[in-house]
Scaffold this active site. Structure first.
Site, PDB file in Angstrom:
ATOM      1  N   LEU A 124      39.412 -23.879  36.967  1.00  8.92           N
ATOM      2  CA  LEU A 124      39.762 -22.534  36.509  1.00  8.92           C
ATOM      3  C   LEU A 124      40.694 -22.627  35.305  1.00  8.92           C
ATOM      4  CD1 LEU A 124      39.613 -19.459  37.082  1.00  8.92           C
ATOM      5  CD2 LEU A 124      41.705 -19.734  38.413  1.00  8.92           C
TER       6      LEU A 124
ATOM      7  N   HIS B 281      52.027 -27.393  38.557  1.00  9.66           N
ATOM      8  CA  HIS B 281      52.314 -27.242  37.137  1.00  9.66           C
ATOM      9  C   HIS B 281      52.662 -25.786  36.827  1.00  9.66           C
ATOM     10  CE1 HIS B 281      51.534 -27.127  32.780  1.00  9.66           C
ATOM     11  NE2 HIS B 281      51.632 -28.445  32.789  1.00  9.66           N
TER      12      HIS B 281
END
Length: 334
Positions: A125, A229
């Site tokens: 994604l 992240h």
């Protein structure tokens, strides 16, 4: 209008551009031409049932129909770990005690495992930075579950997602630098490319076979185990809203977390309905996620929908974007 549609060989330039934009650690989008071309070929074959169902890898493109530009990409692998092991580190607790000292110590450790073989995976994604607001990411993410919901038997009973691990502002990956690099002795980018573009034999050859005690790691490496992240926080939140949960598994290279959910418990799969389309002269009703009812012709949009019993009333623009006619079946998730 934005539409999610199957990717094919003609999308190579757009996919390569997205791969460059995705940056370090986005293993499923390597800046490698042969790998990306092969992925697009496999996607086309997957949508047309040209490969065995467990080997399918469906790649989806988010397209702006007004401009023709490709704004994002996502994917669904029907099965992982079928032709090569799908290794992860499991975070475990090892208990040690001494009756003589009347003391017990619990030690966190990382153990190499191959637990997810045969599971399906949602991933890849990625959206252009300027498209990360306004619902585009949600449309792209949920379209993967709409695809699964059309023919669930094509997919495994468990579905996982791997999230990118933590990198510093200067692009350093503390876990790779202090832990994984000691075993693989490669640059992170080289190992990342090899993981995506080879059969992974080097991982089988070099990955640690014994537990790694986290207390022996530098603090900056230990603190990022299972940390997402900064650019992956929104993706994690969307996964959690669908029912995905952390599994105690992390990536071998960057220690990013693995989340998973039973296929039939994924909210969009569970709550979407199969309805017959009727045309309304104007778009009206509550906005909903709508997809076609066939994998081979898969497309998905967000559009106003009026539910009337077993019928979904859509405007002309939505029908054209989906490439369907009145009377056909669609899936709708309010």
């Amino acid at each position: 209008m934005l539409v999610v549609r199957p990717a094919g060989p003609a999308d190579f330039d757009a996919l390569m551009e997205l791969a460059v934009l995705s940056g370090r650690g986005f293993t499923s989008l390597p800046e490698d031409e042969p790998t990306l071309r092969a992925r697009l070929d496999l996607s086309e074959a997957s949508f047309q049932a040209g490969v065995a169902p467990p080997e399918a890898w469906y790649t989806l493109m988010l397209e702006d129909l007004e401009t023709g530009s490709i704004e994002g990409v996502a994917g669904v692998k029907a099965g992982v770990g079928l032709k090569r092991p799908h290794f992860s580190f499991r975070v475990v607790t090892l208990a040690q005690s001494s009756p003589v000292l009347d003391m017990r110590f619990d030690h966190k450790a990382l153990v190499l495992v191959n637990e997810c073989a045969g599971w399906s995976e949602v991933g890849s994604l990625f959206l252009r930075p300027e498209k990360r607001k306004g619902g585009a990411g949600r449309l792209l993410a949920q379209s993967r579950y709409m695809l699964i919901g059309i023919e669930p038997q094509r997919f495994a009973e468990m579905v996982l997602a791997e999230l990118r691990g933590w990198f510093d502002e200067d692009g350093r990956c503390p876990f790779w630098e202090h832990v994984s690099h000691k075993f693989f002795r490669l640059d992170f980018d080289q190992a990342d490319r090899m993981s995506a573009s080879t059969d992974g034999q080097f991982i089988l050859d070099l990955a640690p076979r014994h537990p790694i005690y986290t207390e022996l790691m530098p603090v900056e490496a230990r603190d990022v185990i299972g940390r997402v992240h900064r650019d992956g926080e929104a993706a994690r939140a969307m996964l959690e809203r669908e029912g995905f949960r952390y599994q105690g598994l992390v990536d071998l290279f960057d220690a990013g977390p693995t989340v998973a959910c039973p296929r039939d418990d994924i909210r969009t799969v569970r709550d979407s309905r199969r309805l017959r389309v009727r045309l309304g002269e104007d778009a009206f009703g509550e906005e909903a996620l709508v997809s076609t009812g066939e994998v081979a012709r898969f497309r998905a949009v967000r559009t106003p929908v009026l539910i009337d019993g077993e019928a979904a009333i859509l405007g002309r623009e939505a029908l054209d974007a989906l490439g369907i006619s009145e009377g056909e079946m669609v899936r709708v998730k309010a």
